[in-house]
Design an enzyme around this catalytic site. Structure first.
Site, mmCIF file in Angstrom:
data_model
loop_
_atom_site.group_PDB
_atom_site.id
_atom_site.type_symbol
_atom_site.label_atom_id
_atom_site.label_comp_id
_atom_site.label_asym_id
_atom_site.label_seq_id
_atom_site.Cartn_x
_atom_site.Cartn_y
_atom_site.Cartn_z
ATOM 1 N N LYS A 204 0.765 -1.236 -0.098
ATOM 2 C CA LYS A 204 0.108 -0.087 -0.037
ATOM 3 C C LYS A 204 0.818 1.263 -0.042
ATOM 4 O O LYS A 204 1.882 1.242 0.551
ATOM 5 C CB LYS A 204 -1.148 0.041 1.091
ATOM 6 C CG LYS A 204 -2.084 -1.243 0.972
ATOM 7 C CD LYS A 204 -3.306 -1.140 1.924
ATOM 8 C CE LYS A 204 -4.208 -2.321 1.641
ATOM 9 N NZ LYS A 204 -5.250 -2.171 2.598
ATOM 10 N N ARG A 243 -2.698 -10.347 5.158
ATOM 11 C CA ARG A 243 -3.026 -10.534 3.511
ATOM 12 C C ARG A 243 -1.829 -9.817 2.730
ATOM 13 O O ARG A 243 -1.700 -8.544 2.688
ATOM 14 C CB ARG A 243 -4.330 -9.784 3.357
ATOM 15 C CG ARG A 243 -4.856 -9.943 1.939
ATOM 16 C CD ARG A 243 -6.196 -9.171 1.792
ATOM 17 N NE ARG A 243 -6.818 -9.438 0.693
ATOM 18 C CZ ARG A 243 -6.687 -8.821 -0.397
ATOM 19 N NH1 ARG A 243 -5.632 -7.545 -0.287
ATOM 20 N NH2 ARG A 243 -7.329 -8.842 -1.550
#
Length: 283
Positions: A204, A243
């Protein structure tokens, strides 16, 4: 949890696994690399992404889920739609990863309760198009914890067994970079809520803030080393899982954390995922 985006527009690998064959092969590689669960999604939730037609989402997801399940892979489905969740569980998925925390589809709770699948409730505000407008917090850890517990209450009211619930602080979802860092620094408080915690920091954009200047030199696929650091932080805090797009290094990192033993005040992390009762411990 390994990521399989069967999409043309996901922020990290959009288009790379958009065909059934490519997605299935990638899922098999993630499983072989040590994933405890492979998360299959057919709709991007990157900032600004629009919705996909439900039939298209089903067409993307179901063949991949069915093929991976046939290979003995534990599969989760990344969706906010109850109909997609129901069909994926029918095809063998054991977990519903809902980045809306149940807010996007009022039928999701009843579907999860009826199927017996596990359910990841992610903290978010707004949708992909307007989430950052809602990124205002006085106490981001406390507010995220309270809002997650409100989602848990809704799930329980819908008849979902508490043992099937996992919570996710939703890094990047209606969070500015400072919010994400604060949540990572205080994961132990979220673990202390008493539910398994999933952490999704992989690749991210906020990670770039910790890297040398020149964000253009750090596209998503070059953020795996930074992601690995977040895996270590999550494991030391006692998180249930991470994840990630690159499974092998994270799986090894969790093993190393386990070998070191528990940090003071943090639960011990064993190699392999600690799953809710509804998810078989297949690894």
């Amino acid at each position: 949890m390994g990521v399989v985006n069967v999409t043309p527009d996901s922020f990290s690998d959009g288009g790379r696994y958009a065909t059934t064959a490519a997605a299935v092969e990638h899922g098999r590689r993630l499983w072989a690399a040590g994933a405890d669960c492979v998360d299959v999604g057919g709709e991007s939730t990157r900032p600004g992404a629009g919705r996909v037609d439900p039939e298209r989402e089903l067409a993307r997801v179901l063949p991949v889920v069915a093929a991976l399940v046939a290979d003995g892979v534990a599969v989760s489905v990344d969706t906010t739609r109850a109909r997609v969740a129901a069909r994926a569980v029918e095809a063998g998925a054991v977990l519903v990863n809902d980045v809306s925390g149940g807010r996007a589809d009022p039928d999701m709770g009843a579907v999860v309760a009826g199927t017996g699948a596990a359910w990841v409730l992610t903290h978010a505000r707004g949708d992909s198009r307007d989430m950052y407008a809602a990124a205002a917090y006085d106490d981001v850890v406390g507010e995220v914890a309270a809002e997650l517990l409100a989602r848990v209450d809704d799930a329980l009211a819908a008849g979902v067994d508490a043992a099937r619930l996992v919570v996710d602080p939703g890094l990047g979802f209606a969070k500015l970079p400072a919010h994400n860092w604060t949540l990572l620094a205080h994961l132990d408080r979220l673990v202390g809520l008493g539910f398994p915690v999933l952490v999704g920091a992989s690749r991210k954009r906020f990670l770039v803030g910790a890297l040398p200047p020149g964000s253009d030199e750090h596209p998503p696929e070059r953020r795996d080393a930074a992601t690995l650091a977040t895996t270590v932080l999550a494991a030391r805090a006692g998180a249930w899982g991470v994840r990630v797009h690159d499974v092998g290094p994270s799986a090894d990192a969790v093993r190393v954390v386990a070998a070191l033993g528990p940090q003071a005040g943090a639960p011990r992390v064993e190699p392999g995922v600690r799953v809710p009762a509804a998810v078989p411990a297949v690894r």
